[in-house]
Design a protein around this motif. Structure first.
Motif, PDB file in Angstrom:
ATOM      1  N   ASP A   9       0.864  -1.179   0.000  1.00 47.83           N
ATOM      2  CA  ASP A   9       0.000   0.000   0.000  1.00 47.83           C
ATOM      3  C   ASP A   9       0.901   1.230   0.000  1.00 47.83           C
ATOM      4  O   ASP A   9       1.804   1.343   0.832  1.00 47.83           O
ATOM      5  CB  ASP A   9      -0.891   0.005   1.245  1.00 47.83           C
ATOM      6  CG  ASP A   9      -1.874  -1.156   1.231  1.00 47.83           C
ATOM      7  OD1 ASP A   9      -2.548  -1.337   0.203  1.00 47.83           O
ATOM      8  OD2 ASP A   9      -1.955  -1.883   2.241  1.00 47.83           O
ATOM      9  N   THR A  10       0.665   2.144  -0.927  1.00 43.60           N
ATOM     10  CA  THR A  10       1.530   3.311  -1.055  1.00 43.60           C
ATOM     11  C   THR A  10       0.757   4.590  -0.771  1.00 43.60           C
ATOM     12  O   THR A  10      -0.450   4.676  -1.013  1.00 43.60           O
ATOM     13  CB  THR A  10       2.130   3.402  -2.475  1.00 43.60           C
ATOM     14  OG1 THR A  10       1.079   3.575  -3.426  1.00 43.60           O
ATOM     15  CG2 THR A  10       2.904   2.145  -2.806  1.00 43.60           C
ATOM     16  N   GLN A  44      -6.293   7.202  -5.299  1.00 45.30           N
ATOM     17  CA  GLN A  44      -6.694   8.539  -4.861  1.00 45.30           C
ATOM     18  C   GLN A  44      -5.556   9.513  -5.131  1.00 45.30           C
ATOM     19  O   GLN A  44      -4.383   9.149  -5.062  1.00 45.30           O
ATOM     20  CB  GLN A  44      -7.013   8.513  -3.360  1.00 45.30           C
ATOM     21  CG  GLN A  44      -7.498   9.810  -2.766  1.00 45.30           C
ATOM     22  CD  GLN A  44      -7.846   9.650  -1.299  1.00 45.30           C
ATOM     23  OE1 GLN A  44      -8.732   8.856  -0.959  1.00 45.30           O
ATOM     24  NE2 GLN A  44      -7.164  10.367  -0.441  1.00 45.30           N
ATOM     25  N   GLY A  45      -5.889  10.761  -5.458  1.00 46.86           N
ATOM     26  CA  GLY A  45      -4.868  11.783  -5.655  1.00 46.86           C
ATOM     27  C   GLY A  45      -4.180  11.675  -7.006  1.00 46.86           C
ATOM     28  O   GLY A  45      -4.709  11.078  -7.956  1.00 46.86           O
ATOM     29  N   GLU A  83       8.289  12.701 -18.695  1.00 41.78           N
ATOM     30  CA  GLU A  83       7.374  13.111 -17.631  1.00 41.78           C
ATOM     31  C   GLU A  83       5.996  12.503 -17.866  1.00 41.78           C
ATOM     32  O   GLU A  83       5.418  12.627 -18.948  1.00 41.78           O
ATOM     33  CB  GLU A  83       7.276  14.635 -17.580  1.00 41.78           C
ATOM     34  CG  GLU A  83       6.475  15.145 -16.396  1.00 41.78           C
ATOM     35  CD  GLU A  83       6.578  16.641 -16.219  1.00 41.78           C
ATOM     36  OE1 GLU A  83       5.542  17.275 -15.914  1.00 41.78           O
ATOM     37  OE2 GLU A  83       7.697  17.186 -16.370  1.00 41.78           O
ATOM     38  N   VAL A  84       5.481  11.823 -16.829  1.00 39.77           N
ATOM     39  CA  VAL A  84       4.178  11.153 -16.913  1.00 39.77           C
ATOM     40  C   VAL A  84       3.356  11.544 -15.692  1.00 39.77           C
ATOM     41  O   VAL A  84       3.851  11.495 -14.561  1.00 39.77           O
ATOM     42  CB  VAL A  84       4.339   9.617 -16.960  1.00 39.77           C
ATOM     43  CG1 VAL A  84       2.972   8.935 -16.979  1.00 39.77           C
ATOM     44  CG2 VAL A  84       5.154   9.192 -18.173  1.00 39.77           C
ATOM     45  N   ARG A  85       2.110  11.948 -15.898  1.00 39.78           N
ATOM     46  CA  ARG A  85       1.215  12.297 -14.796  1.00 39.78           C
ATOM     47  C   ARG A  85       0.153  11.209 -14.648  1.00 39.78           C
ATOM     48  O   ARG A  85      -0.501  10.829 -15.626  1.00 39.78           O
ATOM     49  CB  ARG A  85       0.542  13.647 -15.039  1.00 39.78           C
ATOM     50  CG  ARG A  85      -0.369  14.104 -13.884  1.00 39.78           C
ATOM     51  CD  ARG A  85      -0.987  15.459 -14.202  1.00 39.78           C
ATOM     52  NE  ARG A  85      -1.943  15.879 -13.191  1.00 39.78           N
ATOM     53  CZ  ARG A  85      -1.637  16.534 -12.081  1.00 39.78           C
ATOM     54  NH1 ARG A  85      -0.366  16.852 -11.849  1.00 39.78           N
ATOM     55  NH2 ARG A  85      -2.556  16.887 -11.206  1.00 39.78           N
ATOM     56  N   CYS A  86       0.004  10.718 -13.431  1.00 37.82           N
ATOM     57  CA  CYS A  86      -0.931   9.639 -13.136  1.00 37.82           C
ATOM     58  C   CYS A  86      -1.966  10.128 -12.141  1.00 37.82           C
ATOM     59  O   CYS A  86      -1.616  10.765 -11.144  1.00 37.82           O
ATOM     60  CB  CYS A  86      -0.198   8.427 -12.561  1.00 37.82           C
ATOM     61  SG  CYS A  86       1.214   7.919 -13.562  1.00 37.82           S
ATOM     62  N   THR A  87      -3.226   9.824 -12.402  1.00 36.12           N
ATOM     63  CA  THR A  87      -4.310  10.232 -11.518  1.00 36.12           C
ATOM     64  C   THR A  87      -5.160   9.025 -11.139  1.00 36.12           C
ATOM     65  O   THR A  87      -4.885   7.896 -11.560  1.00 36.12           O
ATOM     66  CB  THR A  87      -5.183  11.298 -12.205  1.00 36.12           C
ATOM     67  OG1 THR A  87      -5.698  10.762 -13.436  1.00 36.12           O
ATOM     68  CG2 THR A  87      -4.369  12.550 -12.529  1.00 36.12           C
ATOM     69  N   LYS A  88      -6.194   9.280 -10.347  1.00 38.46           N
ATOM     70  CA  LYS A  88      -7.067   8.229  -9.849  1.00 38.46           C
ATOM     71  C   LYS A  88      -7.556   7.335 -10.995  1.00 38.46           C
ATOM     72  O   LYS A  88      -7.910   7.819 -12.060  1.00 38.46           O
ATOM     73  CB  LYS A  88      -8.260   8.850  -9.120  1.00 38.46           C
ATOM     74  CG  LYS A  88      -9.202   7.841  -8.477  1.00 38.46           C
ATOM     75  CD  LYS A  88     -10.319   8.550  -7.743  1.00 38.46           C
ATOM     76  CE  LYS A  88     -11.266   7.548  -7.094  1.00 38.46           C
ATOM     77  NZ  LYS A  88     -11.960   6.712  -8.082  1.00 38.46           N
ATOM     78  N   ASP A 136      -2.835  13.704  -0.675  1.00 43.52           N
ATOM     79  CA  ASP A 136      -3.842  12.664  -0.465  1.00 43.52           C
ATOM     80  C   ASP A 136      -3.608  11.439  -1.348  1.00 43.52           C
ATOM     81  O   ASP A 136      -4.464  10.562  -1.450  1.00 43.52           O
ATOM     82  CB  ASP A 136      -5.242  13.215  -0.730  1.00 43.52           C
ATOM     83  CG  ASP A 136      -5.448  13.630  -2.189  1.00 43.52           C
ATOM     84  OD1 ASP A 136      -4.436  13.860  -2.885  1.00 43.52           O
ATOM     85  OD2 ASP A 136      -6.610  13.735  -2.617  1.00 43.52           O
ATOM     86  N   TYR A 137      -2.416  11.379  -1.992  1.00 46.67           N
ATOM     87  CA  TYR A 137      -2.142  10.242  -2.872  1.00 46.67           C
ATOM     88  C   TYR A 137      -2.232   8.920  -2.114  1.00 46.67           C
ATOM     89  O   TYR A 137      -1.725   8.779  -1.008  1.00 46.67           O
ATOM     90  CB  TYR A 137      -0.749  10.354  -3.498  1.00 46.67           C
ATOM     91  CG  TYR A 137      -0.353   9.103  -4.257  1.00 46.67           C
ATOM     92  CD1 TYR A 137      -0.754   8.912  -5.571  1.00 46.67           C
ATOM     93  CD2 TYR A 137       0.380   8.086  -3.634  1.00 46.67           C
ATOM     94  CE1 TYR A 137      -0.427   7.749  -6.261  1.00 46.67           C
ATOM     95  CE2 TYR A 137       0.714   6.916  -4.327  1.00 46.67           C
ATOM     96  CZ  TYR A 137       0.310   6.758  -5.629  1.00 46.67           C
ATOM     97  OH  TYR A 137       0.627   5.600  -6.296  1.00 46.67           O
ATOM     98  N   ARG A 138      -2.874   7.952  -2.768  1.00 42.14           N
ATOM     99  CA  ARG A 138      -2.944   6.607  -2.213  1.00 42.14           C
ATOM    100  C   ARG A 138      -2.992   5.618  -3.369  1.00 42.14           C
ATOM    101  O   ARG A 138      -3.675   5.854  -4.370  1.00 42.14           O
ATOM    102  CB  ARG A 138      -4.187   6.460  -1.336  1.00 42.14           C
ATOM    103  CG  ARG A 138      -4.272   5.162  -0.553  1.00 42.14           C
ATOM    104  CD  ARG A 138      -5.369   5.246   0.513  1.00 42.14           C
ATOM    105  NE  ARG A 138      -6.661   5.507  -0.076  1.00 42.14           N
ATOM    106  CZ  ARG A 138      -7.494   4.559  -0.534  1.00 42.14           C
ATOM    107  NH1 ARG A 138      -7.133   3.278  -0.453  1.00 42.14           N
ATOM    108  NH2 ARG A 138      -8.669   4.879  -1.050  1.00 42.14           N
TER     109      ARG A 138
END
Length: 301
Positions: A35-36, A62-63, A73-78, A98-100
């Motif tokens: 879990d990160t 989340q986050g 560069e790579v952007r990762c979201t929920k 709040d990243y999870r």
């Protein structure tokens, strides 16, 4: 000019580097569920002195997170899943408080022991071949299915007394890979390469980690694939932008660096294991790739 290739660490060594102790009873270092969040765990890739010899699959729950993925560069979201292959360098550039997320990591050796190895190779490298980024946005049902399989893997990891623990982990990991590959296939509408080209490329990627120590020549891999060396070289160059020798040399350097750092084997023995004709040719190869001799590298570490 020497090639800039980072040291690679087995999954168990990476876990110990970050935590200094074994938190899973009777863990064999082959498969891990973590879990990160924004402050812990495998998110701290920037702190590692090298790269991980493992396949990784992280679902963002989340986050958001922005990373430098092998120089891009790579952007990762929920609802995104991020795929990691052995040797890829990752640095976290920014991350929300709040990243999870949840991360499944499989040691390279465990993957190649598995009967679903082909699915592992395909799932990990398909973004390179067909998709634009090493991430994929998942549908709600897809997240549910992958999370269920991760949950089963976690239960077996935390059940050291289970009589079929290893077999169950390997089977469940295989189901995870099949599910992930099916998701990827649905995401690809127009293939960038014909199916035959894609299959040959994946077959080549499957062969290299098995035979790189003994076979350094392009003709061996071409013969195993029943094509000419020239055609194999063209496929690998067109799909990945790299050469067949690049892939072989990366595996040789990775293994040589690991043996020099993690074992006390004499350099002459390492050269023999990696099928160099003589110690001098191994030293020349290592110095050209790493910028220092094997002896200097070992002494420095």
């Amino acid at each position: 000019m020497p090639s800039c290739v980072c040291d690679m660490f087995r999954l168990e060594a990476t876990w110990m580097w970050q935590y200094g102790h074994d938190t899973i009873p009777d863990w064999d270092g082959k498969l891990l569920i973590v879990d990160t969040n924004a402050h812990n765990s495998l998110v701290e890739t920037n702190a590692l002195p090298g790269t991980i010899a493992a396949y990784g699959y992280t679902i963002v729950l989340q986050g958001w997170m922005t990373m430098l993925y092998n120089g891009r560069e790579v952007r990762c979201t929920k609802d995104d899943i991020i795929l990691y292959t052995p040797g890829i360098t990752i640095s976290i550039l920014a991350i929300s408080n709040d990243y999870r997320g949840i991360c499944l990591v499989a040691d390279k050796d465990f993957v190649f022991e598995s009967p679903t190895m082909r699915d592992a190779i395909r799932a990990a490298y398909l973004p390179t071949v067909e998709l634009s980024e090493p991430r994929l946005t998942l549908a709600e049902d897809d997240i549910k299915h992958l999370m269920q399989l991760m949950g089963i893997i976690r239960r077996y990891l935390l059940s050291p007394g289970h009589p079929f623990r290893s077999e169950s982990l390997r089977t469940t990991y295989g189901l995870f890979l099949l599910e992930l590959t099916a998701i990827q296939e649905r995401a690809i509408r127009d293939r960038r390469y014909p199916k035959r080209i894609e299959e040959l490329f994946f077959d080549f990627l499957r062969l290299v980690p098995i035979h790189f120590a003994e076979h350094h020549d392009v003709s061996f891999y071409a013969s195993r694939l029943c094509i000419t060396p020239r055609y194999l070289a063209q496929i690998v160059r067109d799909v990945s932008g790299r050469t067949v020798v690049d892939y072989i040399n990366q595996m040789l350097l990775m293994e040589a660096s690991y043996l020099l750092q993690q074992t006390s084997l004499p350099i002459v023995e390492i050269a023999y294991r990696l099928h160099f004709s003589e110690t001098a040719s191994f030293s020349h190869f290592f110095t050209r790739m790493k910028g220092m001799s094997p002896r200097e590298y070992r002494k420095g570490k």
